[in-house]
Design a protein around this motif. Sequence first.
Motif, PDB file in Angstrom:
ATOM      1  N   HIS A  34       0.881  -1.515   0.264  1.00  0.00           N
ATOM      2  CA  HIS A  34       0.004  -0.392   0.336  1.00  0.00           C
ATOM      3  C   HIS A  34       0.863   0.815  -0.055  1.00  0.00           C
ATOM      4  O   HIS A  34       1.617   1.598   0.868  1.00  0.00           O
ATOM      5  N   THR A  88      -8.952   3.927   0.374  1.00  0.00           N
ATOM      6  CA  THR A  88     -10.329   4.857   1.064  1.00  0.00           C
ATOM      7  C   THR A  88     -10.272   5.810   2.073  1.00  0.00           C
ATOM      8  O   THR A  88      -9.003   6.511   2.525  1.00  0.00           O
ATOM      9  N   THR A  90     -10.581   5.556   5.384  1.00  0.00           N
ATOM     10  CA  THR A  90      -9.997   5.211   6.919  1.00  0.00           C
ATOM     11  C   THR A  90      -8.088   5.151   6.558  1.00  0.00           C
ATOM     12  O   THR A  90      -7.057   6.263   7.489  1.00  0.00           O
ATOM     13  N   ASP A  91      -7.916   5.533   5.257  1.00  0.00           N
ATOM     14  CA  ASP A  91      -6.336   5.632   4.585  1.00  0.00           C
ATOM     15  C   ASP A  91      -6.156   6.704   4.567  1.00  0.00           C
ATOM     16  O   ASP A  91      -5.425   7.133   5.022  1.00  0.00           O
ATOM     17  N   GLY A 127      -1.560   1.066   9.402  1.00  0.00           N
ATOM     18  CA  GLY A 127      -3.400   1.422   9.091  1.00  0.00           C
ATOM     19  C   GLY A 127      -3.596   0.536   8.008  1.00  0.00           C
ATOM     20  O   GLY A 127      -4.556  -0.055   7.589  1.00  0.00           O
ATOM     21  N   PRO A 128      -3.059   1.202   6.890  1.00  0.00           N
ATOM     22  CA  PRO A 128      -3.780   0.622   5.358  1.00  0.00           C
ATOM     23  C   PRO A 128      -3.198  -0.455   5.454  1.00  0.00           C
ATOM     24  O   PRO A 128      -3.956  -1.005   4.673  1.00  0.00           O
ATOM     25  N   ARG A 131      -5.463  -2.928   7.147  1.00  0.00           N
ATOM     26  CA  ARG A 131      -6.603  -2.706   6.251  1.00  0.00           C
ATOM     27  C   ARG A 131      -6.763  -3.811   5.015  1.00  0.00           C
ATOM     28  O   ARG A 131      -7.520  -5.023   5.616  1.00  0.00           O
ATOM     29  N   LYS A 132      -5.878  -3.578   4.668  1.00  0.00           N
ATOM     30  CA  LYS A 132      -5.465  -4.576   3.321  1.00  0.00           C
ATOM     31  C   LYS A 132      -5.280  -5.815   3.765  1.00  0.00           C
ATOM     32  O   LYS A 132      -6.002  -7.169   3.150  1.00  0.00           O
ATOM     33  N   TYR A 134      -6.374  -7.503   6.323  1.00  0.00           N
ATOM     34  CA  TYR A 134      -6.890  -8.103   7.010  1.00  0.00           C
ATOM     35  C   TYR A 134      -8.224  -8.462   5.830  1.00  0.00           C
ATOM     36  O   TYR A 134      -8.742 -10.387   5.830  1.00  0.00           O
ATOM     37  N   TYR A 135      -8.731  -8.054   4.846  1.00  0.00           N
ATOM     38  CA  TYR A 135      -9.454  -8.488   3.498  1.00  0.00           C
ATOM     39  C   TYR A 135      -8.533  -9.319   2.491  1.00  0.00           C
ATOM     40  O   TYR A 135      -9.318 -10.649   1.559  1.00  0.00           O
TER      41      TYR A 135
END
Length: 202
Positions: A34, A88, A90-91, A127-128, A131-132, A134-135
Amino acid sequence: MLHKEILSVIAIVLTLTAFVPYIRAIFDGAIKPHVFSWVIWGATTFLIFLAQLEDKGGVGAWPIGVSGSITIFIACLAYIKRADVTITKTDWLFFVAALSSLPLWYLTSDPLWAVVSLTIVDVLGFGPTVRKAYYFPHSESLLFFGLFTVRNLLVMMALENHSVTTLLFPAIIAAVCVLLMMMIAYRRRVFASKASVDNGFL
């Protein structure tokens, strides 16, 4: 002193060992870093290196300097290759929060507060990627973060001056890497379990 130099060299070798296959995997499309995370990590890691030198971290700071330089290269590579362009709200939140912490580096002459600020920034940079991962848990490398965990432990042992200023960053990042690996491993098991169930119904 000599043993600290040896530990530092080993830490640098581990840094290169982690980065070379990671960079190769980016070119192959197997790893999708990311860009926001790597921009944040590159800037903060190099600034931490400068702060550690100021606090007489000595040879133990060298691996952090090497890591910062390569991290900046990966940030550029992530942007050029457009490895992960999904950004996103959030990012953006993580990114803005990270940047808002950077002025503390200029407002204080105490390297401790600079390191505290930059360590917070670096953790926010995860953080980013969290998130990445996780999915898409297979989009990151467990080996990569594992090597960095060991590298940071070696850095802590190689530092010539042990203080909160020199130890905080490698200790916190090692802990975050371990937590990230645990999350990735768990999500991979969840995906594998779901795939097994789905295949059972086929």
